[in-house]
Write a protein that holds these residues in place. Structure first.
Motif, PDB file in Angstrom:
ATOM      1  N   GLU A  24     130.855 -21.298 -19.237  1.00  0.00           N
ATOM      2  CA  GLU A  24     129.452 -20.940 -19.469  1.00  0.00           C
ATOM      3  C   GLU A  24     128.718 -22.165 -20.007  1.00  0.00           C
ATOM      4  OE1 GLU A  24     126.765 -17.947 -22.247  1.00  0.00           O
ATOM      5  OE2 GLU A  24     128.941 -17.842 -22.350  1.00  0.00           O
ATOM      6  N   ASP A  25     127.621 -22.519 -19.375  1.00  0.00           N
ATOM      7  CA  ASP A  25     126.770 -23.608 -19.851  1.00  0.00           C
ATOM      8  C   ASP A  25     125.871 -23.016 -20.935  1.00  0.00           C
ATOM      9  OD1 ASP A  25     124.972 -25.680 -20.288  1.00  0.00           O
ATOM     10  OD2 ASP A  25     124.757 -26.149 -18.161  1.00  0.00           O
ATOM     11  N   LEU A  26     126.125 -23.367 -22.179  1.00  0.00           N
ATOM     12  CA  LEU A  26     125.469 -22.716 -23.304  1.00  0.00           C
ATOM     13  C   LEU A  26     123.992 -23.050 -23.449  1.00  0.00           C
ATOM     14  CD1 LEU A  26     128.321 -23.112 -25.938  1.00  0.00           C
ATOM     15  CD2 LEU A  26     127.726 -21.058 -24.625  1.00  0.00           C
ATOM     16  N   ARG A  27     123.594 -24.247 -23.064  1.00  0.00           N
ATOM     17  CA  ARG A  27     122.204 -24.680 -23.243  1.00  0.00           C
ATOM     18  C   ARG A  27     121.496 -25.009 -21.938  1.00  0.00           C
ATOM     19  NH1 ARG A  27     122.405 -28.724 -28.435  1.00  0.00           N
ATOM     20  NH2 ARG A  27     123.269 -27.219 -29.900  1.00  0.00           N
ATOM     21  N   GLY A  28     122.230 -24.964 -20.849  1.00  0.00           N
ATOM     22  CA  GLY A  28     121.632 -25.325 -19.572  1.00  0.00           C
ATOM     23  C   GLY A  28     121.440 -26.818 -19.402  1.00  0.00           C
ATOM     24  N   ASP A  29     122.095 -27.601 -20.258  1.00  0.00           N
ATOM     25  CA  ASP A  29     121.913 -29.055 -20.208  1.00  0.00           C
ATOM     26  C   ASP A  29     123.113 -29.810 -19.641  1.00  0.00           C
ATOM     27  OD1 ASP A  29     123.755 -28.797 -22.267  1.00  0.00           O
ATOM     28  OD2 ASP A  29     122.481 -29.716 -23.811  1.00  0.00           O
ATOM     29  N   GLY A  30     124.182 -29.077 -19.293  1.00  0.00           N
ATOM     30  CA  GLY A  30     125.368 -29.731 -18.762  1.00  0.00           C
ATOM     31  C   GLY A  30     126.171 -30.489 -19.794  1.00  0.00           C
ATOM     32  N   ASP A  31     125.853 -30.317 -21.062  1.00  0.00           N
ATOM     33  CA  ASP A  31     126.574 -31.011 -22.134  1.00  0.00           C
ATOM     34  C   ASP A  31     127.279 -30.072 -23.108  1.00  0.00           C
ATOM     35  OD1 ASP A  31     126.119 -33.685 -21.493  1.00  0.00           O
ATOM     36  OD2 ASP A  31     124.215 -33.738 -22.560  1.00  0.00           O
ATOM     37  N   HIS A  32     126.884 -28.811 -23.138  1.00  0.00           N
ATOM     38  CA  HIS A  32     127.422 -27.855 -24.111  1.00  0.00           C
ATOM     39  C   HIS A  32     127.952 -26.630 -23.377  1.00  0.00           C
ATOM     40  CE1 HIS A  32     124.587 -30.320 -26.368  1.00  0.00           C
ATOM     41  NE2 HIS A  32     125.373 -30.094 -27.414  1.00  0.00           N
ATOM     42  N   TYR A  33     129.273 -26.511 -23.351  1.00  0.00           N
ATOM     43  CA  TYR A  33     129.910 -25.439 -22.602  1.00  0.00           C
ATOM     44  C   TYR A  33     130.803 -24.595 -23.505  1.00  0.00           C
ATOM     45  CZ  TYR A  33     128.650 -27.833 -18.260  1.00  0.00           C
ATOM     46  OH  TYR A  33     127.976 -28.426 -17.232  1.00  0.00           O
ATOM     47  N   ALA A  34     131.047 -23.375 -23.030  1.00  0.00           N
ATOM     48  CA  ALA A  34     132.091 -22.516 -23.593  1.00  0.00           C
ATOM     49  C   ALA A  34     133.065 -22.246 -22.454  1.00  0.00           C
ATOM     50  CB  ALA A  34     131.497 -21.214 -24.112  1.00  0.00           C
ATOM     51  N   ALA A  35     134.349 -22.292 -22.753  1.00  0.00           N
ATOM     52  CA  ALA A  35     135.361 -22.034 -21.740  1.00  0.00           C
ATOM     53  C   ALA A  35     136.350 -21.006 -22.268  1.00  0.00           C
ATOM     54  CB  ALA A  35     136.103 -23.319 -21.384  1.00  0.00           C
TER      55      ALA A  35
END
Length: 79
Positions: A24-35
């Protein structure tokens, strides 16, 4: 440079072929994900060891393109 969710999933599945991976892309910025990674490879491993296995599969991306990854791991029976 940002990392795409599909690339994170590909690397994890390459390193843990039986894994079910949800990114899941948490912020929509491609830098902060949850896996969330579910794998039989984690059986008998501590949570720290499980996370180390995922980070190893990412082949150093945490130090470069991937800024933040919230990681949840489990075995299929606990998923």
């Amino acid at each position: 440079m940002a990392m795409q969710a599909a690339e994170i999933e590909r690397l994890i599945k390459e390193g843990l072929p039986d894994a079910e991976v949800h990114i899941e892309d948490l912020r929509g910025d491609g830098d902060h994900y949850a896996a969330h990674v579910v794998s039989r490879s984690f059986v008998g491993k501590s949570r720290v060891q499980q996370h180390q296995m995922v980070y190893a599969a990412l082949k150093g991306s945490m130090d470069k393109e991937l800024h933040a990854l919230g990681l949840q791991t489990s075995i299929p029976e606990d998923a």
